[in-house]
Design a protein around this motif. Sequence first.
Motif, PDB file in Angstrom:
ATOM      1  N   ARG A  67       0.824  -1.208   0.000  1.00 44.84           N
ATOM      2  CA  ARG A  67       0.000   0.000   0.000  1.00 44.84           C
ATOM      3  C   ARG A  67       0.855   1.255   0.000  1.00 44.84           C
ATOM      4  NH1 ARG A  67      -5.454   0.976   1.519  1.00 44.84           N
ATOM      5  NH2 ARG A  67      -4.969   2.932   2.558  1.00 44.84           N
ATOM      6  N   ARG A  70       0.060   7.497   2.191  1.00 47.00           N
ATOM      7  CA  ARG A  70      -0.142   8.855   1.721  1.00 47.00           C
ATOM      8  C   ARG A  70       0.021   9.823   2.889  1.00 47.00           C
ATOM      9  NH1 ARG A  70      -5.737   7.427  -0.868  1.00 47.00           N
ATOM     10  NH2 ARG A  70      -5.659   6.248   1.045  1.00 47.00           N
ATOM     11  N   ALA A  72      -0.688  13.783   4.166  1.00 38.98           N
ATOM     12  CA  ALA A  72      -1.466  14.966   3.841  1.00 38.98           C
ATOM     13  C   ALA A  72      -1.345  15.901   5.032  1.00 38.98           C
ATOM     14  CB  ALA A  72      -2.918  14.606   3.580  1.00 38.98           C
ATOM     15  N   ALA A  75      -5.260  18.344   9.715  1.00 35.58           N
ATOM     16  CA  ALA A  75      -6.375  19.282   9.674  1.00 35.58           C
ATOM     17  C   ALA A  75      -6.608  19.887  11.052  1.00 35.58           C
ATOM     18  CB  ALA A  75      -7.634  18.570   9.206  1.00 35.58           C
ATOM     19  N   TYR A  77      -9.798  21.082  13.354  1.00 36.04           N
ATOM     20  CA  TYR A  77     -11.243  20.899  13.358  1.00 36.04           C
ATOM     21  C   TYR A  77     -11.926  21.988  14.172  1.00 36.04           C
ATOM     22  CZ  TYR A  77      -9.548  16.355  11.791  1.00 36.04           C
ATOM     23  OH  TYR A  77      -8.891  15.351  11.119  1.00 36.04           O
ATOM     24  N   TRP A  79     -13.559  24.537  13.431  1.00 36.31           N
ATOM     25  CA  TRP A  79     -14.903  24.936  13.013  1.00 36.31           C
ATOM     26  C   TRP A  79     -15.974  24.134  13.771  1.00 36.31           C
ATOM     27  CZ3 TRP A  79     -18.561  21.598  11.268  1.00 36.31           C
ATOM     28  CH2 TRP A  79     -18.118  20.342  10.829  1.00 36.31           C
ATOM     29  N   GLN A  80     -15.611  22.889  14.164  1.00 30.12           N
ATOM     30  CA  GLN A  80     -16.600  22.046  14.851  1.00 30.12           C
ATOM     31  C   GLN A  80     -17.034  22.663  16.184  1.00 30.12           C
ATOM     32  OE1 GLN A  80     -15.391  17.973  15.292  1.00 30.12           O
ATOM     33  NE2 GLN A  80     -15.483  17.534  13.095  1.00 30.12           N
TER      34      GLN A  80
ATOM     35  N   ALA B 157     -10.790   4.726   3.269  1.00 32.17           N
ATOM     36  CA  ALA B 157      -9.546   5.342   2.778  1.00 32.17           C
ATOM     37  C   ALA B 157      -9.311   4.991   1.310  1.00 32.17           C
ATOM     38  CB  ALA B 157      -8.360   4.896   3.623  1.00 32.17           C
ATOM     39  N   ALA B 158      -9.746   3.798   0.907  1.00 34.28           N
ATOM     40  CA  ALA B 158      -9.529   3.362  -0.472  1.00 34.28           C
ATOM     41  C   ALA B 158     -10.252   4.265  -1.466  1.00 34.28           C
ATOM     42  CB  ALA B 158      -9.981   1.915  -0.644  1.00 34.28           C
ATOM     43  N   THR B 160     -10.470   7.552  -0.991  1.00 33.52           N
ATOM     44  CA  THR B 160      -9.983   8.908  -0.749  1.00 33.52           C
ATOM     45  C   THR B 160      -8.899   9.250  -1.769  1.00 33.52           C
ATOM     46  OG1 THR B 160     -10.325   8.445   1.592  1.00 33.52           O
ATOM     47  CG2 THR B 160      -9.061  10.402   1.069  1.00 33.52           C
ATOM     48  N   GLY B 163      -4.000  13.709  -1.781  1.00 34.21           N
ATOM     49  CA  GLY B 163      -4.154  15.091  -1.353  1.00 34.21           C
ATOM     50  C   GLY B 163      -5.169  15.250  -0.242  1.00 34.21           C
ATOM     51  N   ILE B 164      -6.013  14.236  -0.054  1.00 34.13           N
ATOM     52  CA  ILE B 164      -6.974  14.254   1.055  1.00 34.13           C
ATOM     53  C   ILE B 164      -6.457  13.249   2.077  1.00 34.13           C
ATOM     54  CG2 ILE B 164      -9.352  13.748   1.721  1.00 34.13           C
ATOM     55  CD1 ILE B 164      -9.667  15.902  -0.143  1.00 34.13           C
ATOM     56  N   ALA B 165      -6.356  13.652   3.326  1.00 32.98           N
ATOM     57  CA  ALA B 165      -5.862  12.723   4.349  1.00 32.98           C
ATOM     58  C   ALA B 165      -6.907  11.643   4.592  1.00 32.98           C
ATOM     59  CB  ALA B 165      -5.566  13.473   5.640  1.00 32.98           C
ATOM     60  N   PRO B 166      -6.534  10.384   4.406  1.00 39.05           N
ATOM     61  CA  PRO B 166      -7.524   9.320   4.617  1.00 39.05           C
ATOM     62  C   PRO B 166      -7.829   9.154   6.098  1.00 39.05           C
ATOM     63  CG  PRO B 166      -5.365   8.374   4.169  1.00 39.05           C
ATOM     64  CD  PRO B 166      -5.210   9.861   4.041  1.00 39.05           C
ATOM     65  N   ASP B 300     -11.563  15.794   4.441  1.00 42.04           N
ATOM     66  CA  ASP B 300     -10.711  15.462   5.579  1.00 42.04           C
ATOM     67  C   ASP B 300     -10.730  16.580   6.603  1.00 42.04           C
ATOM     68  OD1 ASP B 300      -9.216  17.358   4.284  1.00 42.04           O
ATOM     69  OD2 ASP B 300      -7.488  16.067   3.916  1.00 42.04           O
ATOM     70  N   SER B 301     -11.770  17.410   6.534  1.00 42.26           N
ATOM     71  CA  SER B 301     -11.853  18.518   7.480  1.00 42.26           C
ATOM     72  C   SER B 301     -12.904  18.244   8.556  1.00 42.26           C
ATOM     73  CB  SER B 301     -12.173  19.811   6.734  1.00 42.26           C
ATOM     74  OG  SER B 301     -13.313  19.627   5.927  1.00 42.26           O
ATOM     75  N   GLY B 302     -13.340  16.993   8.641  1.00 46.25           N
ATOM     76  CA  GLY B 302     -14.253  16.617   9.732  1.00 46.25           C
ATOM     77  C   GLY B 302     -15.690  17.022   9.487  1.00 46.25           C
TER      78      GLY B 302
END
Lengths: 472, 472
Positions: A67, A70, A72, A75, A77, A79-80, B157-158, B160, B163-166, B300-302
Amino acid sequence: MNNDSSSRIVERLSAWIAGAAPGARLPSTRSLVAEFHASPVTVQKALQTLTARGLVESRPGVGTFVRAVRTARPADYGWQTAALRASQGPRRTAVTALRDAPNHVIAFHSGYPDRELLPERLVRTALARAARSDAAISRPPASGLPELQTWFAQVLAATTPAGIAPPTPADVVVLPGSQSGLSSIFRALPGNGQPVLMESPTYWGAILAAAQVGVPVVPVPSGPDGPDPGELARAFEESGSRLFYAQPNYANPTGAQWSADRRREILDVARQYGAFIVEDDWAHDFGITTSPVPLAGMDDSGHVVYLRSLTKSVSPAVRVAAVIARGPARERLQADRAAESMYVSGLLQAAALDVVTQPGWQAHLRSLRHQLQSRRDFLVASLREHAPEVHITRVPDGGLNLWVRLPDAVDPVRLGADCEREGVMIAAGAEWFPAEPAGPYLRLNYAGPNPAGFGEGARIIGRCMSTQLTGR
Amino acid sequence: MNNDSSSRIVERLSAWIAGAAPGARLPSTRSLVAEFHASPVTVQKALQTLTARGLVESRPGVGTFVRAVRTARPADYGWQTAALRASQGPRRTAVTALRDAPNHVIAFHSGYPDRELLPERLVRTALARAARSDAAISRPPASGLPELQTWFAQVLAATTPAGIAPPTPADVVVLPGSQSGLSSIFRALPGNGQPVLMESPTYWGAILAAAQVGVPVVPVPSGPDGPDPGELARAFEESGSRLFYAQPNYANPTGAQWSADRRREILDVARQYGAFIVEDDWAHDFGITTSPVPLAGMDDSGHVVYLRSLTKSVSPAVRVAAVIARGPARERLQADRAAESMYVSGLLQAAALDVVTQPGWQAHLRSLRHQLQSRRDFLVASLREHAPEVHITRVPDGGLNLWVRLPDAVDPVRLGADCEREGVMIAAGAEWFPAEPAGPYLRLNYAGPNPAGFGEGARIIGRCMSTQLTGR
């Protein structure tokens, strides 16, 4: 052996993967079989483990690949915070009784019986039988499997004297564990805004469930003989509550078992105030020198809402409990359960019923009684010998816990930290009080692993305590 | 055969008991073995059944006795009315999708796939394996078995893109079914008093869970292409809500699957309003002509709280689901789950993981896809032939349901009653609307038993409908 060779393959392949490029293809199953002299099943199992660990991914019909990891940006959070507002529910607190203990530790902190106290053979046989049955593949009724409802009703009915209408199977709602029952009870039964009365100290899970539901808790002091009926009456009067949560048999943590007179008096108070008593009969299977006598057996007017769990005595994996209630209360509870979780796995229900209707179950309970007795007695004797400053409030006639009062000068939290450094886990009493603790207490569970270590455990508690008392 | 002879003994003994006096002693197991030419195990099983039915009681070491039937005055539970006050939670309503159907009935009403669509062999093998494993007798961590958390995270995650955090395993909370997840989400995530936005129509279980929690629901109209982003923005604006519950793939009941553009637009609206989207990916395993694309894979921003269940695709007995959330929202959900039910049976978790990591699982999903396709197509063709007045709003690319619009003059409830008298069970669309239904709709499930009967079912629906339309 199969397990061992699978672990060996996992280990070797993990090392290989660590040096491989993302996307690199693993050798075929056939060549792995040859390389490791293992069966295809063993190789397959190893690949599944690697997949589960996120190291490889398999594309059916193509092969297995390393695999790509990755990365990235992390983040925020924040805003939550605006969406969630202030928390109304319970904060996530680390409950001592749920902490795992490393193997070598002497564990007095847990609320769960050790594996050696469980009917392991009955459980495995029952689960295997259920796996072959219809229950493995079908959906049971929302209230529970009728045969299991019948069993719960009958066990309680057996304690009901003549002249009192025994509960019927239709009064039973099967639950996925008694914690779910507590949540439902505290959601469904208090009228709008009414608080719940609770013994103090009492089970931390009940305090937590009430907090989750947002129901205020009014503590009613309770001791080695249970709560004082006069105090209970005053609490009903002052608070307007119509619900009293209690454990009449081997209360957790105090070990109190209410006398027949006390049971009658408490029930009379509840009748007088038009109130429910939630009887949490958590230790029904844990009698030692007495047998549990459910308060619910004395009542057929719907005042007692009876909660009985099999999780602790059958297996933590068999999360099955039941609430027995009559009248509109039963309807409210059923509606809440349906909305919360629809139904309880029929497989677990079938397995639970299987275990408790085997002849071996009665034999298990008899042997459990003896084991609990010798564990309890050994802990009591060890404390008296090695930690004489500890005051044992009551040697309980059942249950899993010893509730002990420390000298005023001892800080139970510091004692817990000191003991843990020496390999002994204990639970400070504060977690069992709905409000401030009434004194420095410990709950010592004598159902944990390795009872042979209880003597050493008591010695360490005694030593840590005298360090605190003498300052050295 | 063993079963048969046990039933025979039950039958014969029941007849004997009916004529016996309460307290009469049954013949010994040995003499029953002789009398019925059966094995001791078979006799024991028969006695257990009689015990479960309340006809006999056994006193270990003494014998088995006919139970005394006790009669007592029926109670009135009127006092409870004062204690319970007005109901705040959901009323107990008979949900059509949960009704059992007799064997001969053509069942379009249920929400659950028929047994023939389940991976029965995999499930039984996995449960049997779990029964032998450590999971049968131990307590898993509150968030779930780590390997199962890993699996849930990886499947998402598969999907995703780079560039996006899984999601990670730590973002996963394992649940005892997705209904429990909905309850927790609606309890834990809306700020104080904020309503929840929901697609309309949408899953009745979500509407029920919100009602139980006491959260107001604001409907957002949704059709064959999903909700309109402009309407969603207006609803956020007007209501102050920060939570939108939706099913972007094969929505229940409409079958809608959001396009890539729609997914982006909806996510943008949620970001703009600082809001959560609860993505209920209930039909993840039920793609037919397309594959499900989780919205959560784009975020990925929740913002997306992702709910995935295995109950429907693995087995109703394997009540295992998961919620994947990030940031403080995940903490709130974890705390709520711990207070509500502490943990999920490790046995069910181990079995679920076993099923979905077997090579046979992928093969099962491929075969399921074909089966669902031919069932869906046959139902569509049958309706077009036999009930042409029924308007099929969209032939869904996945899921289990066909959502059909009836002519205005047809009363869906009356149609349901008429069809049921002729042996066809259907579900009137009103149960899927958070407010008034937007028109006369039916949900027809094509995953029920006996698909060969779909043609006849469509014929009966057509006939009952034209009776209503023509008045005869």
